[in-house]
Design a protein around this motif. Sequence first.
Motif, PDB file in Angstrom:
ATOM      1  N   THR A  42     -11.813   5.174  -1.228  1.00 14.91           N
ATOM      2  CA  THR A  42     -12.406   3.953  -0.768  1.00 14.91           C
ATOM      3  C   THR A  42     -11.820   2.578  -0.933  1.00 14.91           C
ATOM      4  OG1 THR A  42     -14.345   4.869  -1.967  1.00 14.91           O
ATOM      5  CG2 THR A  42     -14.639   2.326  -1.338  1.00 14.91           C
ATOM      6  N   GLY A  43     -11.782   1.779   0.036  1.00 19.74           N
ATOM      7  CA  GLY A  43     -10.894   0.390  -0.086  1.00 19.74           C
ATOM      8  C   GLY A  43      -9.458   0.793   0.645  1.00 19.74           C
ATOM      9  N   ILE A  44      -9.231   1.972   1.123  1.00 13.67           N
ATOM     10  CA  ILE A  44      -7.678   2.309   1.655  1.00 13.67           C
ATOM     11  C   ILE A  44      -7.502   1.768   2.871  1.00 13.67           C
ATOM     12  CG2 ILE A  44      -7.999   4.657   2.590  1.00 13.67           C
ATOM     13  CD1 ILE A  44      -5.534   5.145   0.786  1.00 13.67           C
ATOM     14  N   GLY A  45      -8.495   1.175   3.763  1.00  9.14           N
ATOM     15  CA  GLY A  45      -8.397   0.669   4.778  1.00  9.14           C
ATOM     16  C   GLY A  45      -8.654   1.529   6.159  1.00  9.14           C
ATOM     17  N   LYS A  46      -9.869   2.698   5.836  1.00 12.69           N
ATOM     18  CA  LYS A  46     -10.074   3.471   6.923  1.00 12.69           C
ATOM     19  C   LYS A  46     -10.814   2.631   7.881  1.00 12.69           C
ATOM     20  CE  LYS A  46     -12.200   6.165   4.142  1.00 12.69           C
ATOM     21  NZ  LYS A  46     -12.062   5.498   2.712  1.00 12.69           N
ATOM     22  N   SER A  47     -11.927   1.945   7.786  1.00 17.17           N
ATOM     23  CA  SER A  47     -12.516   1.503   8.615  1.00 17.17           C
ATOM     24  C   SER A  47     -11.940   0.082   9.442  1.00 17.17           C
ATOM     25  CB  SER A  47     -13.899   0.712   7.922  1.00 17.17           C
ATOM     26  OG  SER A  47     -14.489   1.309   6.863  1.00 17.17           O
ATOM     27  N   THR A  48     -11.277  -0.530   8.582  1.00 20.79           N
ATOM     28  CA  THR A  48     -10.415  -1.465   9.414  1.00 20.79           C
ATOM     29  C   THR A  48      -9.400  -0.860  10.439  1.00 20.79           C
ATOM     30  OG1 THR A  48     -10.330  -2.771   7.242  1.00 20.79           O
ATOM     31  CG2 THR A  48      -8.938  -3.659   8.942  1.00 20.79           C
ATOM     32  N   LEU A  49      -8.660   0.295  10.045  1.00 19.51           N
ATOM     33  CA  LEU A  49      -7.928   0.867  10.976  1.00 19.51           C
ATOM     34  C   LEU A  49      -8.600   1.431  12.146  1.00 19.51           C
ATOM     35  CD1 LEU A  49      -4.905   1.892  11.213  1.00 19.51           C
ATOM     36  CD2 LEU A  49      -5.587   3.978  10.910  1.00 19.51           C
ATOM     37  N   ALA A 175      -1.306   4.110   4.265  1.00 21.15           N
ATOM     38  CA  ALA A 175      -2.346   3.046   4.556  1.00 21.15           C
ATOM     39  C   ALA A 175      -1.764   1.960   4.131  1.00 21.15           C
ATOM     40  CB  ALA A 175      -3.745   3.299   3.957  1.00 21.15           C
ATOM     41  N   LYS A 176      -2.219   0.745   4.541  1.00 21.29           N
ATOM     42  CA  LYS A 176      -1.740  -0.603   3.778  1.00 21.29           C
ATOM     43  C   LYS A 176      -0.123  -0.623   3.754  1.00 21.29           C
ATOM     44  CE  LYS A 176      -6.144  -1.698   1.531  1.00 21.29           C
ATOM     45  NZ  LYS A 176      -6.606  -1.853   0.380  1.00 21.29           N
ATOM     46  N   ALA A 177       0.591  -0.219   4.636  1.00 20.40           N
ATOM     47  CA  ALA A 177       2.088  -0.150   4.657  1.00 20.40           C
ATOM     48  C   ALA A 177       2.501  -1.660   4.684  1.00 20.40           C
ATOM     49  CB  ALA A 177       2.532   0.362   5.999  1.00 20.40           C
ATOM     50  N   ASP A 178       1.771  -2.743   4.603  1.00 19.93           N
ATOM     51  CA  ASP A 178       2.507  -4.095   4.335  1.00 19.93           C
ATOM     52  C   ASP A 178       2.799  -4.441   3.011  1.00 19.93           C
ATOM     53  OD1 ASP A 178      -0.312  -3.786   4.288  1.00 19.93           O
ATOM     54  OD2 ASP A 178      -0.701  -6.063   4.370  1.00 19.93           O
ATOM     55  N   THR A 179       2.145  -3.248   2.059  1.00 20.41           N
ATOM     56  CA  THR A 179       2.412  -3.588   0.723  1.00 20.41           C
ATOM     57  C   THR A 179       3.566  -2.841   0.181  1.00 20.41           C
ATOM     58  OG1 THR A 179       0.915  -1.729   0.163  1.00 20.41           O
ATOM     59  CG2 THR A 179      -0.234  -3.728   0.531  1.00 20.41           C
ATOM     60  N   VAL A 228       0.963   2.651   8.625  1.00 20.92           N
ATOM     61  CA  VAL A 228       0.122   1.685   9.211  1.00 20.92           C
ATOM     62  C   VAL A 228      -0.274   0.482   8.506  1.00 20.92           C
ATOM     63  CG1 VAL A 228      -0.496   3.763  11.119  1.00 20.92           C
ATOM     64  CG2 VAL A 228      -2.082   3.098   8.974  1.00 20.92           C
ATOM     65  N   VAL A 229      -0.680  -0.395   9.489  1.00 17.84           N
ATOM     66  CA  VAL A 229      -1.587  -1.735   8.763  1.00 17.84           C
ATOM     67  C   VAL A 229      -2.555  -1.817   9.899  1.00 17.84           C
ATOM     68  CG1 VAL A 229      -1.184  -4.357   8.686  1.00 17.84           C
ATOM     69  CG2 VAL A 229       0.622  -2.662   8.060  1.00 17.84           C
ATOM     70  N   GLY A 230      -3.689  -2.219   9.217  1.00 18.63           N
ATOM     71  CA  GLY A 230      -4.902  -2.572  10.074  1.00 18.63           C
ATOM     72  C   GLY A 230      -5.463  -3.972   9.873  1.00 18.63           C
ATOM     73  N   SER A 231      -5.806  -4.440  10.942  1.00 20.03           N
ATOM     74  CA  SER A 231      -6.245  -5.637  11.175  1.00 20.03           C
ATOM     75  C   SER A 231      -7.055  -6.131  12.152  1.00 20.03           C
ATOM     76  CB  SER A 231      -5.394  -6.769  10.851  1.00 20.03           C
ATOM     77  OG  SER A 231      -6.020  -8.109  10.689  1.00 20.03           O
ATOM     78  N   ALA A 244      -2.972  -9.452  13.551  1.00 21.82           N
ATOM     79  CA  ALA A 244      -1.931  -9.439  12.263  1.00 21.82           C
ATOM     80  C   ALA A 244      -2.675  -9.737  10.992  1.00 21.82           C
ATOM     81  CB  ALA A 244      -1.113 -10.693  12.639  1.00 21.82           C
ATOM     82  N   ARG A 245      -1.898  -9.524   9.847  1.00 20.46           N
ATOM     83  CA  ARG A 245      -2.404  -9.971   8.445  1.00 20.46           C
ATOM     84  C   ARG A 245      -1.495 -11.106   8.151  1.00 20.46           C
ATOM     85  NH1 ARG A 245      -5.888  -6.146   6.861  1.00 20.46           N
ATOM     86  NH2 ARG A 245      -6.035  -7.257   4.692  1.00 20.46           N
ATOM     87  N   GLN A 246      -2.295 -12.181   7.537  1.00 12.82           N
ATOM     88  CA  GLN A 246      -1.353 -13.294   7.449  1.00 12.82           C
ATOM     89  C   GLN A 246      -1.298 -13.522   5.823  1.00 12.82           C
ATOM     90  OE1 GLN A 246      -3.424 -16.640   9.621  1.00 12.82           O
ATOM     91  NE2 GLN A 246      -1.444 -17.756   9.683  1.00 12.82           N
ATOM     92  N   TYR A 247      -0.002 -13.637   5.310  1.00 15.70           N
ATOM     93  CA  TYR A 247       0.312 -14.012   4.063  1.00 15.70           C
ATOM     94  C   TYR A 247       0.805 -15.353   3.795  1.00 15.70           C
ATOM     95  CZ  TYR A 247      -0.835  -9.110   3.768  1.00 15.70           C
ATOM     96  OH  TYR A 247      -1.662  -7.886   3.743  1.00 15.70           O
ATOM     97  N   PRO A 248       1.084 -15.801   2.600  1.00  8.70           N
ATOM     98  CA  PRO A 248       1.579 -17.340   2.379  1.00  8.70           C
ATOM     99  C   PRO A 248       3.146 -17.038   2.733  1.00  8.70           C
ATOM    100  CG  PRO A 248       0.380 -16.429   0.450  1.00  8.70           C
ATOM    101  CD  PRO A 248       0.306 -15.364   1.286  1.00  8.70           C
TER     102      PRO A 248
HETATM  103  P1  GDP Z   1     -12.342   1.667   3.497  1.00  4.69           P
HETATM  104  O1  GDP Z   1     -13.314   1.427   2.570  1.00  4.69           O
HETATM  105  O2  GDP Z   1     -11.515   2.539   3.315  1.00  4.69           O
HETATM  106  O3  GDP Z   1     -13.110   1.694   4.876  1.00  4.69           O
HETATM  107  O4  GDP Z   1     -11.721   0.137   3.371  1.00  4.69           O
HETATM  108  P2  GDP Z   1     -11.782  -1.109   4.386  1.00  4.69           P
HETATM  109  O5  GDP Z   1     -11.434  -0.918   5.909  1.00  4.69           O
HETATM  110  O6  GDP Z   1     -13.212  -1.492   4.431  1.00  4.69           O
HETATM  111  O7  GDP Z   1     -10.672  -2.212   3.806  1.00  4.69           O
HETATM  112  C1  GDP Z   1     -10.792  -2.354   2.359  1.00  4.69           C
HETATM  113  C2  GDP Z   1     -10.145  -3.765   2.199  1.00  4.69           C
HETATM  114  O8  GDP Z   1      -8.575  -3.467   2.421  1.00  4.69           O
HETATM  115  C3  GDP Z   1     -10.527  -4.870   3.259  1.00  4.69           C
HETATM  116  O9  GDP Z   1     -10.105  -6.060   2.321  1.00  4.69           O
HETATM  117  C4  GDP Z   1      -9.464  -4.869   4.023  1.00  4.69           C
HETATM  118  O10 GDP Z   1      -9.183  -6.183   4.692  1.00  4.69           O
HETATM  119  C5  GDP Z   1      -7.929  -4.482   3.207  1.00  4.69           C
HETATM  120  N1  GDP Z   1      -7.258  -3.759   4.367  1.00  4.69           N
HETATM  121  C6  GDP Z   1      -7.411  -2.882   5.402  1.00  4.69           C
HETATM  122  N2  GDP Z   1      -6.268  -2.769   6.109  1.00  4.69           N
HETATM  123  C7  GDP Z   1      -5.261  -3.096   5.363  1.00  4.69           C
HETATM  124  C8  GDP Z   1      -3.922  -3.340   5.311  1.00  4.69           C
HETATM  125  O11 GDP Z   1      -3.460  -2.238   6.451  1.00  4.69           O
HETATM  126  N3  GDP Z   1      -3.260  -3.948   4.636  1.00  4.69           N
HETATM  127  C9  GDP Z   1      -3.549  -4.520   3.615  1.00  4.69           C
HETATM  128  N4  GDP Z   1      -2.956  -5.216   2.841  1.00  4.69           N
HETATM  129  N5  GDP Z   1      -4.974  -4.599   3.147  1.00  4.69           N
HETATM  130  C10 GDP Z   1      -5.636  -4.033   4.259  1.00  4.69           C
END
Ligand code: GDP
Length: 421
Positions: A42-49, A175-179, A228-231, A244-248
Amino acid sequence: MSDDLRNLSLSGHVGFDSLPDQLVNKSTSQGFCFNILCVGETGIGKSTLMDTLFNTKFESEPATHNEPGVRLKARSYELQESNVRLKLTIVDTVGFGDQINKDDSYKPIVEYIDAQFEAYLQEELKIKRSLFNYHDTRIHACLYFIAPTGHSLKSLDLVTMKKLDSKVNIIPIIAKADTIAKNELHKFKSKIMSELVSNGVQIYQFPTDEETVAEINATMSVHLPFAVVGSTEEVKIGNKMAKARQYPWGVVQVENENHCDFVKLREMLIRVNMEDLREQTHTRHYELYRRCKLEEMGFKDTDPDSKPFSLQETYEAKRNEFLGELQKKEDEMRQMFVMRVKEKEAELKEAEKDLHEKFDHLKRTHQEEKKKVEDKKKELEEELNNFQKKKAAAQLLQSQAQQAGSQQTKKDKDKKNASFT
Ligand code: GDP
């Protein structure tokens, strides 16, 4: 067989060269169907991707981390690009990785995949099948989301992928390869691939047998697992808007191949290999499920002597086997019945004998009692007779005495009268 075929040349246009076009037209009007399974915490970025991949916003509500177990949630959508319609089903693993004991986390996923195969098999086995407009829910691709730890695969990842690899086309992604830093990412990728190999996990191999895709697939395979990175957020870069994902400290562009492998994943999953994924699902994974299931049901292609065995023959053999077993059961039941009847008969005879004995005993005692009563009666009668006799004698005596008495009195009276005169 092919030796009998002769090559002939045509002396004019016939028209069957339009067959591929006919196929394309038919498929286009029918529409396509594609089903993706997203496995990851949960929260790994599935839905966003998913939103990023299909350039849309699918309905999804963030799951909590306190689900009691893993459950699968499927949602289907109709998408259209140019004149091509795609029925897309996205299946999410809600609660994956959230339990303290993760031993059984893979089970609901395996069960879901099998259930879709089973539904298809049942449709296929029907007399009146409607596979043409059947909503195929079999999973064509499984995106396995690996956490960007930079270390290695977790045991949950290895166990789950191992359980799934014979059932579905697995495409591992980080997932979240930007980290994760660039030099770490490279090492992390090769660590993951060597762990998959050493644990015998079979991931989906991009096909290289077809000329048109062989080169791109071969070059892309090297980049596995895709980082991968999702946004879905659009950021202005130069004079263009880009996801894109914007960081400071800067911006990570989703579609920039220097930043991540998102484009590679999209190419491989959707633009190049979607049809192969569908085909592999049918010809490899479903075929394996079907074979095991039919074998489990007793169907075979060959007899014990390895001779071809048709479905009809298998059916007949199974039917005879079944009838034989039925007959055996019936015989056993009949024997059992006869035995029970005999036992009951013996029991009844025993009871009858007891009854007779009791009856005889009763009869005997009754006769003895009767005899005793009769003897008593006789005795009493005798006593009565004696008594009667005695009574009669006494009465006789009494009457004689009375007679004698009255004669005396008469004599005395006469005497008195004589003395008076
Ligand atoms: P899910 O529970 O696997 O469906 O995860 P979500 O898609 O809901 O994402 C959970 C959180 O991770 C959200 O705040 C997203 O903005 C963030 N997120 C999703 N994709 C990425 C990514 O590629 N990189 C980073 N740093 N954060 C991400």
